[in-house]
Design a protein around this motif. Sequence first.
Motif, PDB file in Angstrom:
ATOM      1  N   MET A   1      17.337-147.566  41.548  1.00 46.43           N
ATOM      2  CA  MET A   1      18.564-147.223  40.684  1.00 46.43           C
ATOM      3  C   MET A   1      19.186-148.487  40.182  1.00 46.43           C
ATOM      4  O   MET A   1      19.794-148.930  39.133  1.00 46.43           O
ATOM      5  CB  MET A   1      19.281-146.038  40.959  1.00 46.43           C
ATOM      6  CG  MET A   1      18.494-144.808  41.088  1.00 46.43           C
ATOM      7  SD  MET A   1      17.222-144.500  39.978  1.00 46.43           S
ATOM      8  CE  MET A   1      18.372-144.072  38.493  1.00 46.43           C
ATOM      9  N   SER A   2      19.581-149.192  41.165  1.00 40.82           N
ATOM     10  CA  SER A   2      20.579-150.316  41.325  1.00 40.82           C
ATOM     11  C   SER A   2      19.816-151.279  40.461  1.00 40.82           C
ATOM     12  O   SER A   2      20.624-152.124  39.346  1.00 40.82           O
ATOM     13  CB  SER A   2      21.027-150.635  42.467  1.00 40.82           C
ATOM     14  OG  SER A   2      19.883-151.075  43.494  1.00 40.82           O
ATOM     15  N   PHE A   3      18.727-151.732  40.693  1.00 43.89           N
ATOM     16  CA  PHE A   3      18.009-152.887  39.959  1.00 43.89           C
ATOM     17  C   PHE A   3      17.827-152.468  38.441  1.00 43.89           C
ATOM     18  O   PHE A   3      17.744-153.320  37.527  1.00 43.89           O
ATOM     19  CB  PHE A   3      16.663-153.187  40.851  1.00 43.89           C
ATOM     20  CG  PHE A   3      17.145-154.148  41.638  1.00 43.89           C
ATOM     21  CD1 PHE A   3      16.850-155.522  41.489  1.00 43.89           C
ATOM     22  CD2 PHE A   3      17.391-154.076  43.188  1.00 43.89           C
ATOM     23  CE1 PHE A   3      17.213-156.761  42.459  1.00 43.89           C
ATOM     24  CE2 PHE A   3      17.609-154.849  44.142  1.00 43.89           C
ATOM     25  CZ  PHE A   3      17.490-156.190  43.787  1.00 43.89           C
ATOM     26  N   TYR A   4      17.210-151.228  38.289  1.00 46.21           N
ATOM     27  CA  TYR A   4      16.999-150.679  37.173  1.00 46.21           C
ATOM     28  C   TYR A   4      18.524-150.997  36.016  1.00 46.21           C
ATOM     29  O   TYR A   4      18.315-151.610  34.933  1.00 46.21           O
ATOM     30  CB  TYR A   4      16.571-149.311  36.892  1.00 46.21           C
ATOM     31  CG  TYR A   4      16.612-148.963  35.464  1.00 46.21           C
ATOM     32  CD1 TYR A   4      15.245-149.139  34.817  1.00 46.21           C
ATOM     33  CD2 TYR A   4      17.341-148.090  34.791  1.00 46.21           C
ATOM     34  CE1 TYR A   4      15.122-148.715  33.557  1.00 46.21           C
ATOM     35  CE2 TYR A   4      17.130-147.513  33.545  1.00 46.21           C
ATOM     36  CZ  TYR A   4      15.971-147.919  32.847  1.00 46.21           C
ATOM     37  OH  TYR A   4      15.675-147.528  31.535  1.00 46.21           O
ATOM     38  N   ASP A   5      19.436-150.214  36.568  1.00 38.82           N
ATOM     39  CA  ASP A   5      20.919-150.397  35.926  1.00 38.82           C
ATOM     40  C   ASP A   5      21.070-151.885  35.744  1.00 38.82           C
ATOM     41  O   ASP A   5      21.635-152.114  34.339  1.00 38.82           O
ATOM     42  CB  ASP A   5      21.821-149.636  36.655  1.00 38.82           C
ATOM     43  CG  ASP A   5      21.801-148.110  36.359  1.00 38.82           C
ATOM     44  OD1 ASP A   5      21.065-147.643  35.532  1.00 38.82           O
ATOM     45  OD2 ASP A   5      22.797-147.552  36.857  1.00 38.82           O
ATOM     46  N   GLN A   6      21.126-152.605  36.801  1.00 41.39           N
ATOM     47  CA  GLN A   6      21.536-154.051  36.621  1.00 41.39           C
ATOM     48  C   GLN A   6      20.652-154.692  35.492  1.00 41.39           C
ATOM     49  O   GLN A   6      20.955-155.540  34.715  1.00 41.39           O
ATOM     50  CB  GLN A   6      21.711-154.644  37.994  1.00 41.39           C
ATOM     51  CG  GLN A   6      22.597-155.607  38.132  1.00 41.39           C
ATOM     52  CD  GLN A   6      24.100-155.393  38.081  1.00 41.39           C
ATOM     53  OE1 GLN A   6      24.252-154.150  38.197  1.00 41.39           O
ATOM     54  NE2 GLN A   6      24.956-156.279  37.807  1.00 41.39           N
ATOM     55  N   ALA A   7      19.315-154.669  35.712  1.00 39.20           N
ATOM     56  CA  ALA A   7      18.508-155.275  34.839  1.00 39.20           C
ATOM     57  C   ALA A   7      18.606-154.754  33.397  1.00 39.20           C
ATOM     58  O   ALA A   7      18.668-155.800  32.508  1.00 39.20           O
ATOM     59  CB  ALA A   7      17.034-155.103  35.284  1.00 39.20           C
ATOM     60  N   LYS A   8      18.885-153.615  33.323  1.00 35.28           N
ATOM     61  CA  LYS A   8      19.136-153.007  31.731  1.00 35.28           C
ATOM     62  C   LYS A   8      20.229-153.577  30.999  1.00 35.28           C
ATOM     63  O   LYS A   8      20.488-153.948  30.109  1.00 35.28           O
ATOM     64  CB  LYS A   8      18.926-151.614  32.099  1.00 35.28           C
ATOM     65  CG  LYS A   8      19.209-150.819  30.676  1.00 35.28           C
ATOM     66  CD  LYS A   8      19.669-149.253  30.742  1.00 35.28           C
ATOM     67  CE  LYS A   8      19.942-148.700  29.398  1.00 35.28           C
ATOM     68  NZ  LYS A   8      20.408-147.392  29.608  1.00 35.28           N
ATOM     69  N   GLU A   9      21.252-153.579  31.996  1.00 37.39           N
ATOM     70  CA  GLU A   9      22.548-154.113  31.572  1.00 37.39           C
ATOM     71  C   GLU A   9      22.579-155.648  31.001  1.00 37.39           C
ATOM     72  O   GLU A   9      22.806-156.152  29.969  1.00 37.39           O
ATOM     73  CB  GLU A   9      23.749-154.147  32.614  1.00 37.39           C
ATOM     74  CG  GLU A   9      24.335-152.679  32.930  1.00 37.39           C
ATOM     75  CD  GLU A   9      25.327-152.725  33.846  1.00 37.39           C
ATOM     76  OE1 GLU A   9      25.899-153.795  34.269  1.00 37.39           O
ATOM     77  OE2 GLU A   9      25.675-151.542  34.406  1.00 37.39           O
ATOM     78  N   VAL A  10      21.725-156.381  31.829  1.00 37.91           N
ATOM     79  CA  VAL A  10      21.537-157.716  31.437  1.00 37.91           C
ATOM     80  C   VAL A  10      20.727-157.968  30.212  1.00 37.91           C
ATOM     81  O   VAL A  10      21.268-158.782  29.301  1.00 37.91           O
ATOM     82  CB  VAL A  10      20.856-158.687  32.691  1.00 37.91           C
ATOM     83  CG1 VAL A  10      20.499-160.092  32.243  1.00 37.91           C
ATOM     84  CG2 VAL A  10      21.996-158.589  33.898  1.00 37.91           C
ATOM     85  N   ILE A  11      19.481-157.216  30.371  1.00 36.17           N
ATOM     86  CA  ILE A  11      18.500-157.411  29.060  1.00 36.17           C
ATOM     87  C   ILE A  11      19.263-156.865  27.712  1.00 36.17           C
ATOM     88  O   ILE A  11      18.807-157.442  26.628  1.00 36.17           O
ATOM     89  CB  ILE A  11      17.199-156.642  29.464  1.00 36.17           C
ATOM     90  CG1 ILE A  11      16.486-157.186  30.814  1.00 36.17           C
ATOM     91  CG2 ILE A  11      16.331-156.712  28.181  1.00 36.17           C
ATOM     92  CD1 ILE A  11      15.576-156.480  31.254  1.00 36.17           C
ATOM     93  N   MET A  12      20.099-155.938  27.722  1.00 36.09           N
ATOM     94  CA  MET A  12      20.821-155.210  26.800  1.00 36.09           C
ATOM     95  C   MET A  12      21.717-156.383  26.037  1.00 36.09           C
ATOM     96  O   MET A  12      21.802-156.184  24.887  1.00 36.09           O
ATOM     97  CB  MET A  12      21.603-154.098  27.057  1.00 36.09           C
ATOM     98  CG  MET A  12      20.908-152.598  27.134  1.00 36.09           C
ATOM     99  SD  MET A  12      21.874-151.330  27.496  1.00 36.09           S
ATOM    100  CE  MET A  12      23.022-151.266  26.173  1.00 36.09           C
ATOM    101  N   LYS A  13      21.976-157.417  26.593  1.00 31.22           N
ATOM    102  CA  LYS A  13      22.965-158.451  26.124  1.00 31.22           C
ATOM    103  C   LYS A  13      22.150-159.463  25.392  1.00 31.22           C
ATOM    104  O   LYS A  13      22.620-160.436  24.523  1.00 31.22           O
ATOM    105  CB  LYS A  13      23.716-159.351  27.239  1.00 31.22           C
ATOM    106  CG  LYS A  13      24.497-158.338  27.813  1.00 31.22           C
ATOM    107  CD  LYS A  13      25.229-159.204  29.065  1.00 31.22           C
ATOM    108  CE  LYS A  13      26.343-158.256  29.606  1.00 31.22           C
ATOM    109  NZ  LYS A  13      26.949-159.109  30.703  1.00 31.22           N
ATOM    110  N   THR A  14      20.591-159.372  25.337  1.00 28.51           N
ATOM    111  CA  THR A  14      19.667-159.961  24.501  1.00 28.51           C
ATOM    112  C   THR A  14      19.379-159.552  23.129  1.00 28.51           C
ATOM    113  O   THR A  14      19.926-158.159  23.129  1.00 28.51           O
ATOM    114  CB  THR A  14      18.502-160.403  25.498  1.00 28.51           C
ATOM    115  OG1 THR A  14      17.625-158.968  25.619  1.00 28.51           O
ATOM    116  CG2 THR A  14      18.622-160.952  26.940  1.00 28.51           C
ATOM    117  N   PRO A  15      18.739-160.234  22.457  1.00 31.82           N
ATOM    118  CA  PRO A  15      18.587-159.414  20.996  1.00 31.82           C
ATOM    119  C   PRO A  15      17.643-158.252  20.964  1.00 31.82           C
ATOM    120  O   PRO A  15      17.567-157.534  20.251  1.00 31.82           O
ATOM    121  CB  PRO A  15      17.542-160.495  20.418  1.00 31.82           C
ATOM    122  CG  PRO A  15      18.060-161.939  20.786  1.00 31.82           C
ATOM    123  CD  PRO A  15      18.361-161.618  22.436  1.00 31.82           C
TER     124      PRO A  15
END
Length: 361
Positions: A207-221
Amino acid sequence: FFSMSSSPKDEPKSPPPTPPPPQQPQVKKAGKGDAWRGFVAGAAAAVCAGACTHPIDTVKVRMQLAGGANVGMLATAKNIIRTEGYFAPFYGISGNVMRQTFLIGSRLGFYNMLKRRFEDDQGRLSFWGKVGCGMAAGALGAAVGNPADLCMVRMQADGRLPVEQRRNYKHAIDALARVAREEGVLNLWQGTQATINRAMIVTAAQMSFYDQAKEVIMKTPLGDTPATHTLASLVAGGAASLASNPFDVAKTRLQNMKTEADGSKPYSGTFDCIGKTVRNEGPRALFKGLTATFTRQAPLNVVRFVALEQLNKMFDRMGHAPVILDNVSFNKPVLCRCGKELRKCGVCLRETKLDLLGLSH
């Protein structure tokens, strides 16, 4: 006298009143009444994922019970099919469905509930906060779901036993009833400590890595798209596989062990099992089935989290607050970008919420 008096149009005009600042919509977390939706969405997504990856899980369980032998994933799968038939990898699928519903559904539901409890007003929580919520949710979910997990492991492992020693459970409910009747109700929680240890590690990592990775990737196109959810799921699967495999080996062996004739058991607990495994088979034994674990975790996480996100959107369209990983609701009607009322728009609902929270790129 009249000529000296000022006419109305010569009087100084008072400045127009300052318009009040535009009222910003007040954002609040979803209420307690929405908590059950987290459990419903989590269980539904978990069942979808578990059904898709059950044969890989069966192979992983057999590899972890292989004793001193180091047999590869493909060789194990071929041996299962050759000796037990083509449908053998699906043994225990009813137990898996029950496990996904109670154990995994509870973990996701508790994580959602705890995360909402500790987020700030903008829906933000630190990485270590997510790790803490994941560990607590894993422990609670494991305590609820251990009987289902035990039944699934036994049903998957039954085929490797000699015919006269097999338990031959018909399905998950039969397994639950027979364990309670033949071994006692409390034995349904055999290996609970190992299940809790593993669930805490897995849930925290997932859950922590999913949430964190999602937040980072959402800043990309890519933005908030299924591609983003897929990439974040793969990151979560890799982290969970590495962190949990030693505890998974111990859990599988504890749940599958049989009581000896004198009443003794091969292992007294998680760390006793890990210690004896290392002494008898070497440290590499703790990572038996790692390839199968990741091969299972990768598609499992992708299906689970993508399904979860779609269920969130379904609840959005129904006019409910989002259930998992996006917990913002509004206390009055707000217009979406396209002009519709926010709760009635399923297209740009999430993007509008991000705008209102100041989180959009």
